[in-house]
Design a protein around this motif. Structure first.
Motif, PDB file in Angstrom:
ATOM      1  N   SER A  50      35.676  63.646  26.512  1.00 39.90           N
ATOM      2  CA  SER A  50      35.852  62.806  25.320  1.00 39.90           C
ATOM      3  C   SER A  50      34.682  62.975  24.371  1.00 39.90           C
ATOM      4  O   SER A  50      34.862  62.986  23.149  1.00 39.90           O
ATOM      5  N   ASP A 169      43.231  63.213  23.190  1.00 37.71           N
ATOM      6  CA  ASP A 169      42.395  62.783  24.317  1.00 37.71           C
ATOM      7  C   ASP A 169      43.241  62.087  25.375  1.00 37.71           C
ATOM      8  O   ASP A 169      43.626  60.932  25.206  1.00 37.71           O
ATOM      9  N   GLU A 170      43.550  62.788  26.435  1.00 35.96           N
ATOM     10  CA  GLU A 170      44.377  62.277  27.539  1.00 35.96           C
ATOM     11  C   GLU A 170      45.633  61.579  27.006  1.00 35.96           C
ATOM     12  O   GLU A 170      45.903  60.427  27.380  1.00 35.96           O
TER      13      GLU A 170
HETATM   14 MG    MG Z   1      37.485  60.679  28.429  1.00 33.88          MG
END
Ligand code: MG
Ligand code: ADP
Length: 377
Positions: A50, A169-170
């Protein structure tokens, strides 16, 4: 738009006041993300994925190093001037706005020469909605949508300005298994259709392997390996990468190379060339085992898990570093559960050797052995 990271580093001040040790979340990243590709940033939780994404987006400032989008040095640009689209795990939609208004939102904030007419905005919103196939949901509120649909809206919102770089992000972590599978294919399709350079962060190796043109495997803020998913799987740079990719995971053993022979315990399992005598870690992919009555490698049989197409032969061996070994064989192979010992020969391409100290992979060539030494067929 290619993205270049140049000696990119991000330190956070230590949280533990007594120690005052900095956390180096991103440690000297230098690599190029090619134009129009989908890159998977992959690694365990806390490895700096991240942080890397937030540096590229401009939400975080690097401690040192530069970021380029094509020829543009964007290091000092704020996020809104970088031309990025961002999607997070938790959709982050405005609950009181409809789907249409949510997607429209980024366009309404355009100023000066970028300002669009109402008709232009409506057209762009429609186009983004079509891309993610939510045209029929435009007048609903986020609360009236499933998780998968909400994430599509979030992706449409990130795409509506046609960003130079799309950062995810994910994005699939909040979805159930089936939706995850479906949505990741969708992301792949959308990326192919738009050709937008996309960086996809995940801790899930299967997810990253399945949709990425290239993966970047990270550990504790340090890049371990960059390459096409299959190349990394077939040629892991070190033991960490070998263990991180693949389900079931690679089986790891203590082994010894002596006189051009690889031993696991007392079993001589492969003829090896090009490796000096030494103790090594031996990694064997689950698909690297071949059941063979007089195979050189003996393991104690625990059980067999039948999984439809394949079976997983679960066994143990004293030299194994994992509690159990999993060997994947075709379900057509019947294993007699009454036997205590199963014997395998090994596929050389599925066996990796690693230095005991550095855990780096050792290059070698090998031939399979067909019978245990000293035993006649
Ligand atoms: Mg992360
Ligand atoms: P990932 O996304 O791979 O799970 P992160 O990039 O979120 O990892 O975090 C990497 C490391 O940096 C972790 O050790 C985390 O605790 C630390 N970290 C992240 N953000 C901050 C922050 N704002 N302040 C201090 N430490 C942080």
């Amino acid at each position: 738009m290619k993205v270049i990271l140049q000696n990119l580093t991000k330190k956070f001040p230590g949280r533990d006041r007594k120690k005052q040790e900095d956390v180096i979340a991103v440690n000297d990243f230098t690599f190029e993300i090619p134009d129009g590709k989908l890159i998977g940033l992959l690694g365990p939780s806390g490895c700096g994925k991240s942080t890397t994404l937030n540096l590229i987006s401009g939400l975080l400032k690097p401690t040192s190093g530069r970021i380029f989008f094509g020829e543009d040095d964007v290091t000092d640009l704020p996020p809104e001037n970088r031309g990025i689209g961002l999607v997070f795990q938790n959709y982050a939609l405005y609950p009181h706005l409809t789907v249409r208004q949510n997607i429209l939102f980024p366009l309404q904030n355009l100023k000066g020469k970028d300002k669009l007419s109402k008709a232009q905005m409506a057209e762009k919103v429609q186009e983004a909605a079509r891309l993610v196939q939510i045209d029929e949901l435009m007048d609903r509120k986020p609360g009236e949508l499933s998780g998968g649909q909400q994430q599509r809206v979030a992706i449409a919102r990130a795409l509506v300005k046609m960003p130079r770089v799309l950062l995810l992000d994910e994005p699939l972590s909040n979805l159930d298994a089936r939706l995850r599978l479906q949505t990741r294919e969708e992301i792949r399709r959308i990326q192919r259709e738009t050709q937008i350079t996309t960086i996809f962060v995940t801790h899930d190796q299967e997810e990253a392997m399945s949709i990425s043109d290239m993966i970047v495997v990270m550990k504790a803020g340090v890049v371990q390996q960059i390459g096409k998913p299959q190349d990394v799987y077939d040629g892991p740079a070190n033991l960490f990468v070998a263990k991180f990719l693949g389900t079931p995971p690679i089986n790891v053993f203590d082994g010894t190379v002596r006189d051009n022979t690889l031993y696991i315990g007392n079993d001589a399992v492969l003829h090896i060339r090009g490796v000096a005598d030494q103790n090594v870690y031996v990694g064997i992919r689950p698909e690297g085992f071949v059941l063979q009555e007089h195979g050189p490698f003996g393991c104690s049989l625990r059980t067999v898990e039948v999984m439809g197409r394949d079976s997983s032969v679960v066994c143990t061996n004293q030299a194994s570093l994992n509690p159990v070994i999993r060997a994947i064989i075709s379900a057509d192979n019947k294993v007699d559960l009454g036997q205590k010992l199963v014997r395998f020969s090994l596929k050389p391409a599925k066996v990796f050797l690693f230095h005991k100290e550095t855990e780096e992979r050792i290059d070698f060539t090998a031939d399979a052995m067909t019978a245990k030494e000293g035993e006649s067929l």
